[in-house]
Write a protein that holds these residues in place. Structure first.
Motif, PDB file in Angstrom:
ATOM      1  N   GLU A 280       1.000  -0.806   0.273  1.00 51.57           N
ATOM      2  CA  GLU A 280      -0.027  -0.164  -0.372  1.00 51.57           C
ATOM      3  C   GLU A 280       0.754   0.888  -0.309  1.00 51.57           C
ATOM      4  N   ASN A 281       0.383   1.910  -0.518  1.00 53.91           N
ATOM      5  CA  ASN A 281       0.508   3.476  -0.544  1.00 53.91           C
ATOM      6  C   ASN A 281       0.472   4.204   1.569  1.00 53.91           C
ATOM      7  N   ALA A 282       1.067   4.433   2.191  1.00 54.11           N
ATOM      8  CA  ALA A 282       0.702   4.718   3.374  1.00 54.11           C
ATOM      9  C   ALA A 282       1.324   6.116   4.507  1.00 54.11           C
ATOM     10  N   LEU A 283       1.095   6.033   5.255  1.00 46.99           N
ATOM     11  CA  LEU A 283       1.956   6.688   6.339  1.00 46.99           C
ATOM     12  C   LEU A 283       1.989   6.193   7.555  1.00 46.99           C
ATOM     13  N   VAL A 284       2.491   5.258   8.308  1.00 44.92           N
ATOM     14  CA  VAL A 284       2.794   4.542   9.674  1.00 44.92           C
ATOM     15  C   VAL A 284       3.219   5.460  10.615  1.00 44.92           C
ATOM     16  N   ILE A 285       2.465   4.946  11.540  1.00 45.67           N
ATOM     17  CA  ILE A 285       2.268   5.735  12.510  1.00 45.67           C
ATOM     18  C   ILE A 285       2.254   5.553  13.694  1.00 45.67           C
ATOM     19  N   PRO A 286       3.276   4.248  15.184  1.00 39.14           N
ATOM     20  CA  PRO A 286       3.418   3.659  15.927  1.00 39.14           C
ATOM     21  C   PRO A 286       2.235   4.284  16.769  1.00 39.14           C
ATOM     22  N   THR A 287       1.007   3.700  17.632  1.00 40.10           N
ATOM     23  CA  THR A 287      -0.297   4.100  18.074  1.00 40.10           C
ATOM     24  C   THR A 287       0.022   4.960  19.090  1.00 40.10           C
ATOM     25  N   GLU A 288       1.111   4.872  19.698  1.00 37.87           N
ATOM     26  CA  GLU A 288       1.636   5.277  21.150  1.00 37.87           C
ATOM     27  C   GLU A 288       2.058   7.107  20.938  1.00 37.87           C
ATOM     28  N   GLY A 289       2.419   6.842  19.377  1.00 39.97           N
ATOM     29  CA  GLY A 289       2.892   8.434  18.818  1.00 39.97           C
ATOM     30  C   GLY A 289       2.101   9.116  18.344  1.00 39.97           C
ATOM     31  N   LEU A 290       0.781   8.827  18.225  1.00 38.54           N
ATOM     32  CA  LEU A 290      -0.488   9.091  17.991  1.00 38.54           C
ATOM     33  C   LEU A 290      -0.566  10.324  18.842  1.00 38.54           C
ATOM     34  N   SER A 291      -0.223   9.965  20.242  1.00 33.49           N
ATOM     35  CA  SER A 291      -0.572  11.173  21.684  1.00 33.49           C
ATOM     36  C   SER A 291       0.281  12.207  21.136  1.00 33.49           C
ATOM     37  N   ALA A 292       1.471  12.619  20.052  1.00 30.03           N
ATOM     38  CA  ALA A 292       2.402  13.411  20.556  1.00 30.03           C
ATOM     39  C   ALA A 292       1.200  14.832  20.172  1.00 30.03           C
ATOM     40  N   PRO A 293       1.771  16.099  21.485  1.00 32.86           N
ATOM     41  CA  PRO A 293       1.108  17.539  20.937  1.00 32.86           C
ATOM     42  C   PRO A 293       1.673  17.902  20.615  1.00 32.86           C
ATOM     43  N   ILE A 294       0.572  18.935  19.501  1.00 40.16           N
ATOM     44  CA  ILE A 294       0.998  19.653  18.493  1.00 40.16           C
ATOM     45  C   ILE A 294       1.544  21.000  19.908  1.00 40.16           C
ATOM     46  N   ARG A 295       2.384  21.583  18.334  1.00 38.78           N
ATOM     47  CA  ARG A 295       3.191  23.209  19.062  1.00 38.78           C
ATOM     48  C   ARG A 295       2.331  24.078  18.797  1.00 38.78           C
ATOM     49  N   PHE A 296       1.807  24.160  17.717  1.00 40.02           N
ATOM     50  CA  PHE A 296       0.749  25.432  17.605  1.00 40.02           C
ATOM     51  C   PHE A 296      -1.023  25.574  18.303  1.00 40.02           C
ATOM     52  N   SER A 297      -0.807  24.234  19.045  1.00 41.53           N
ATOM     53  CA  SER A 297      -2.675  24.004  20.032  1.00 41.53           C
ATOM     54  C   SER A 297      -2.996  24.890  19.760  1.00 41.53           C
ATOM     55  N   ASP A 298      -4.598  25.414  19.701  1.00 42.25           N
ATOM     56  CA  ASP A 298      -5.286  26.241  19.932  1.00 42.25           C
ATOM     57  C   ASP A 298      -7.060  25.473  20.265  1.00 42.25           C
ATOM     58  N   ASP A 299      -7.515  25.973  20.787  1.00 36.28           N
ATOM     59  CA  ASP A 299      -8.481  25.465  20.420  1.00 36.28           C
ATOM     60  C   ASP A 299      -9.983  26.162  20.382  1.00 36.28           C
ATOM     61  N   GLN A 300      -9.829  27.367  20.226  1.00 35.07           N
ATOM     62  CA  GLN A 300     -10.385  28.142  19.578  1.00 35.07           C
ATOM     63  C   GLN A 300     -10.002  28.393  18.654  1.00 35.07           C
ATOM     64  N   LEU A 301      -8.887  28.172  18.286  1.00 38.99           N
ATOM     65  CA  LEU A 301      -8.653  28.164  16.642  1.00 38.99           C
ATOM     66  C   LEU A 301      -8.842  27.116  15.820  1.00 38.99           C
ATOM     67  N   ALA A 302      -8.672  25.783  16.886  1.00 43.45           N
ATOM     68  CA  ALA A 302      -9.348  24.384  15.685  1.00 43.45           C
ATOM     69  C   ALA A 302     -10.397  24.861  15.588  1.00 43.45           C
ATOM     70  N   GLU A 303     -11.702  24.308  16.983  1.00 41.84           N
ATOM     71  CA  GLU A 303     -12.824  25.107  16.784  1.00 41.84           C
ATOM     72  C   GLU A 303     -13.807  25.628  15.413  1.00 41.84           C
ATOM     73  N   SER A 304     -12.506  27.192  15.466  1.00 36.93           N
ATOM     74  CA  SER A 304     -13.357  27.616  14.406  1.00 36.93           C
ATOM     75  C   SER A 304     -12.864  27.397  12.959  1.00 36.93           C
ATOM     76  N   SER A 305     -11.483  26.801  13.114  1.00 30.29           N
ATOM     77  CA  SER A 305     -10.717  26.574  11.196  1.00 30.29           C
ATOM     78  C   SER A 305     -12.018  24.896  11.553  1.00 30.29           C
ATOM     79  N   ARG A 306     -12.639  24.691  12.299  1.00 28.64           N
ATOM     80  CA  ARG A 306     -12.669  23.311  11.795  1.00 28.64           C
ATOM     81  C   ARG A 306     -14.232  23.177  11.121  1.00 28.64           C
ATOM     82  N   THR A 307     -15.020  24.314  11.697  1.00 28.01           N
ATOM     83  CA  THR A 307     -16.198  24.994  11.353  1.00 28.01           C
ATOM     84  C   THR A 307     -15.664  25.105   9.843  1.00 28.01           C
TER      85      THR A 307
END
Length: 356
Positions: free
Chosen positions: A198-225
């Protein structure tokens, strides 16, 4: 060039990606403006964040770029240039997510906004999560380019998001390793395995919890909308008239002849007229809509003379442009510009040529 099956539901490709690719071509000595114009694309229009190019023209440009540049690794080169803000609302939503898993979930749901003929299938295998990239159509000669840009782009952006590489992550590619890849391997931030299933990106399950450096809950919500609204609008605008309009918006020279638009969409002139009529539209009305929008942009956002604007819009002379503009808005271009400069509330709102 083979035609993708997804062309029948052409949602268009964001023009900004072709603009970045054009800049790459320029950096390696190719006349990118000439190439774009030979495909029928206006280099200036590709800089707009809101413009989409028909997938047929995008595919033709990519294919010609690879042939004429002699560089089969263009997809990897493009991937290294795709910074997150270039991906519009989706890029902002991804950047402001809390974790890598949240970011990848957003990519999975909203990928259509940026790459309409690609989709992501997520599946767990042992201690790893696989994000398989599927092509819903047949991109023909550009397939390798598409997969390179997508998968290596994910690797580069993952490092941007987390500030590091996730230990144990890797890229899987179908088929044998291409001869050009050795030149790029040192720049790829995670291991790449060819001859995979397959053509795929593979990531260890435990690595998926890595935090994002630019995390912003309010901006995340508005941009998802914004992403949700954009997806509804994009899929709602999947009619034939929207496809024709995309061709008109990015065409060089402007406006395109009906025959050129029909050829770009792989239909006859008669079929194009009939299908537009079925949607209560016409080719000339679509051209006039785009002309009005461009006229307003040029009158209010530039210092171009009336004669220069007339030439950009494809009119024979300023008198023809002035008559058309007055028919659409009720005022002359000169009065419109003067009123805009004086006060945004003075001039009457421009009406769509279709309803004027």
């Amino acid at each position: 060039m083979r035609v993708s099956a997804s062309i029948t539901q052409d949602l268009g490709m964001p023009a900004i990606y072709l603009h970045i690719l054009a800049e790459l071509l320029n950096s390696i000595g190719l006349d990118e403006r000439d190439l774009l114009r030979r495909v029928g694309l206006d280099p200036v229009r590709l800089k707009s964040a809101d413009v989409r190019v028909s997938q047929a023209q995008a595919s033709e440009f990519v294919t010609r770029a690879m042939v004429e540049s002699g560089e089969p690794g263009l997809g990897i080169m493009l991937a290294s240039k795709l910074k997150l803000p270039l991906h519009g609302a989706l890029g902002v939503a991804v950047m402001s997510s809390r974790t890598l898993q949240d970011a990848l979930n957003l990519m999975t749901r909203y990928l259509t906004l940026r790459a309409p003929d690609l989709s992501v299938r997520r599946h767990e295998h042992g201690d790893n999560m696989h994000y398989s990239i599927l092509c819903d159509g047949d991109p023909g000669p550009a397939q390798g380019f598409v997969m390179d840009a997508m998968l290596f782009g994910c690797a580069f952006m993952g490092e941007q998001l987390t500030g590091t590489t996730i230990k144990g992550s890797r890229i899987l590619r179908m088929g044998p390793e291409p001869a050009y890849f050795h030149r790029f391997r040192p720049s790829i931030v995670i291991p790449v395995e060819y001859d995979a299933a397959e053509n795929a990106l593979v990531i260890p399950t435990e690595g998926l919890s890595a935090p994002i450096r630019f995390s912003d809950d309010q901006l995340a919500e508005s941009s998802r909308t914004q992403c949700e609204d954009a997806l509804k609008q994009l899929t709602g605008d999947a009619g034939f008239a929207c496809r024709v309009r995309r061709v008109i918006e990015t065409s060089y020279p402007f406006p395109p002849k009906l025959a050129r638009a029909a050829a770009t969409l792989f239909v006859s002139e008669r079929t194009l007229k009939r299908r537009l009529q079925e949607e209560s539209a016409s080719f000339q009305n679509l051209v006039d809509q785009v002309r009005l929008e461009r006229a307003v942009e040029l009158l209010t956002g530039t210092s171009l003379s009336l004669n220069q604007i007339t030439e950009v819009l494809g009119y024979a002379d300023a008198a023809n442009f002035t008559r058309a503009f007055k028919r659409w808005t009720g005022v002359s271009p000169s009065h419109y510009r003067a009123a805009e400069r004086k006060s945004a509330s003075v001039f009457p709102r421009a009406h769509s040529p279709e309803t004027a």
